[in-house]
Design an enzyme around this catalytic site. Structure first.
Site, PDB file in Angstrom:
ATOM      1  CG  HIS A  51      -0.486   0.169   2.530  1.00 45.62           C
ATOM      2  ND1 HIS A  51      -0.310   1.421   3.086  1.00 45.62           N
ATOM      3  CD2 HIS A  51      -0.159  -0.703   3.500  1.00 45.62           C
ATOM      4  CE1 HIS A  51       0.111   1.298   4.324  1.00 45.62           C
ATOM      5  NE2 HIS A  51       0.230   0.011   4.612  1.00 45.62           N
ATOM      6  CG  ASP A  67       2.748   1.049   8.297  1.00 44.24           C
ATOM      7  OD1 ASP A  67       2.423   0.468   7.248  1.00 44.24           O
ATOM      8  OD2 ASP A  67       1.994   1.152   9.267  1.00 44.24           O
ATOM      9  CD  GLU A  72      -2.921  -1.324   5.334  1.00 43.56           C
ATOM     10  OE1 GLU A  72      -2.855  -2.318   6.067  1.00 43.56           O
ATOM     11  OE2 GLU A  72      -2.580  -0.183   5.733  1.00 43.56           O
ATOM     12  CD  GLU A  73      -1.644   2.679   7.534  1.00 43.76           C
ATOM     13  OE1 GLU A  73      -2.346   2.278   8.488  1.00 43.76           O
ATOM     14  OE2 GLU A  73      -0.430   2.431   7.433  1.00 43.76           O
ATOM     15  CG  ASP A 116       1.810  -3.444   5.691  1.00 42.55           C
ATOM     16  OD1 ASP A 116       2.556  -2.526   6.103  1.00 42.55           O
ATOM     17  OD2 ASP A 116       0.579  -3.326   5.582  1.00 42.55           O
ATOM     18  CG  HIS A 170       0.910   3.602  12.804  1.00 47.05           C
ATOM     19  ND1 HIS A 170      -0.467   3.591  12.829  1.00 47.05           N
ATOM     20  CD2 HIS A 170       1.255   2.914  11.688  1.00 47.05           C
ATOM     21  CE1 HIS A 170      -0.933   2.919  11.784  1.00 47.05           C
ATOM     22  NE2 HIS A 170       0.110   2.491  11.082  1.00 47.05           N
TER      23      HIS A 170
END
Length: 350
Positions: free
Chosen positions: A65, A174, A206-207, A229, A318
């Site tokens: 992604h 990410d 995707e998130e 990922d 994140h």
């Protein structure tokens, strides 16, 4: 062979919040030009690159992604301060003292602000910080802010890539680490032929719920699926062995399960066996919370696909200080290339 850190930096630093992926999509299209037999962008914004295989009897799909966690402007107050909603999952405490970029009529830098600790009451100091405690300060009056920014503009975080020993540290590893992995895999496939037609898909949104992967898998209907990922590397002070999931520098992760997918046991066995044959260092991955595009690959086609995932261990996920080890990234590239070229070497019947 050393990884291309300059390319990784470009891929990580370019903006692309969920639903606003155009800048990273444009970069991907530029980097993969000439690396596939067909390249297209679907209606949702996924980039689909087809590398023809020895056989077209089956289809293989890998998904990485492009979107990064970010925000969207919801309000500009009378003083010019900007309020926002998240696009993706945030731990509020990671926002303190951060710079962001609002992508309005032109890009404008802002800082995340909140009430200073000096004037907090004892009760306020003891409370957990919330997303709603933050605002974005552009250093401009409202009359100037509204010339640049409007409700609905996307916001991304600002942080450049640095190298730290054998690691890289930057925002948005990410999942830009896997975007890099898939671009480099296509480059490495120039002198190789996949077993079956190989669809390298750079997905969107995707998130916020695996949306791009779901749409793309519905169209492609793969027989074999590889999610690409990052995953948690919790190999830090205070962690217990059973909490660590993966460790930095200990090899690429072969996913067994996460909260959205139990990987096909045949695919897990295939990847483990192949890593051994190819002398690729690997580690098993079980992610207790968090899902990936693997779920879309596995179940968004009639009868599903034989799906698994290749994961890049990442510390401080994140946050704007995400960290990966270069050898784990190279292992991911090597394992994906070997996998798509050796699918016919495995007995998939049991």
């Amino acid at each position: 062979m050393p990884i291309n850190v300059d390319l990784l930096a470009k891929i990580c630093e370019v903006p692309g919040a969920p639903g606003f992926e155009k800048p990273i999509r444009d970069l991907v299209l530029k980097e993969i030009e000439g690396l596939a037999d067909e390249i297209r962008v679907d209606s949702m914004g996924n980039v689909v690159a087809l590398k023809k295989g020895t056989s077209s009897e089956k289809k293989t799909m890998a998904a990485a992604h492009m979107d990064e966690i970010g925000f969207i402007v919801t309000h500009i107050d009378d003083k010019g301060f900007v309020r926002f909603n998240p696009l993706g999952g945030f731990d509020p405490k990671t926002l303190s003292a951060q710079r962001v970029i609002i992508h309005g009529r032109e890009d404008v830098i802002g800082v995340m602000g909140s009430k200073p600790i000096h004037i907090m009451s004892p009760e306020e100091r003891g409370k957990n910080v919330k997303l709603t405690d933050f605002f974005i300060d552009l250093g401009l009056p409202k009359s100037e802010v509204v010339k640049l920014v409007e409700v609905g503009d996307s916001i991304t975080r600002e942080r450049k890539l640095i190298e730290m020993g054998e690691c890289v540290n930057v925002k948005s590893l990410d999942n830009r680490a896997s975007v890099f992995l898939l671009v480099e895999a296509l480059r490495n496939l120039q002198d190789k032929t996949p077993t079956y037609d190989f669809y390298a898909v750079f997905t969107v949104q995707e998130e916020v719920g695996l949306r791009g992967a779901n749409a793309s898998a519905l169209e492609i209907q793969p027989d074999f699926g590889f999610g690409l990922d990052t995953t948690i590397a919790y190999d830090v002070p205070g962690s217990k062995p059973q909490e660590r999931c993966t460790e930095l520098g200990k090899g690429v992760g072969i996913k067994i399960m996460d909260s959205s997918t139990i990987c096909d046991r045949r695919m897990v066995a295939f990847l483990k066996d192949l890593a051994g044959k190819e002398a690729i260092t690997w580690q098993p991955e079980i992610l207790a919370a968090g899902g990936t595009d693997t779920a879309g690959l596995q179940r968004m086609s009639p009868g599903g696909s034989i799906a698994g995932a290749i994961s890049i261990p990442t510390r401080h996920i994140h946050q704007v200080i995400e960290m990966c080890h270069k050898s784990d990234l190279q292992g991911g590239i090597d394992l994906l290339v070997a996998a798509v070229c050796n699918l016919d070497s495995w007995d998939w019947s049991h």
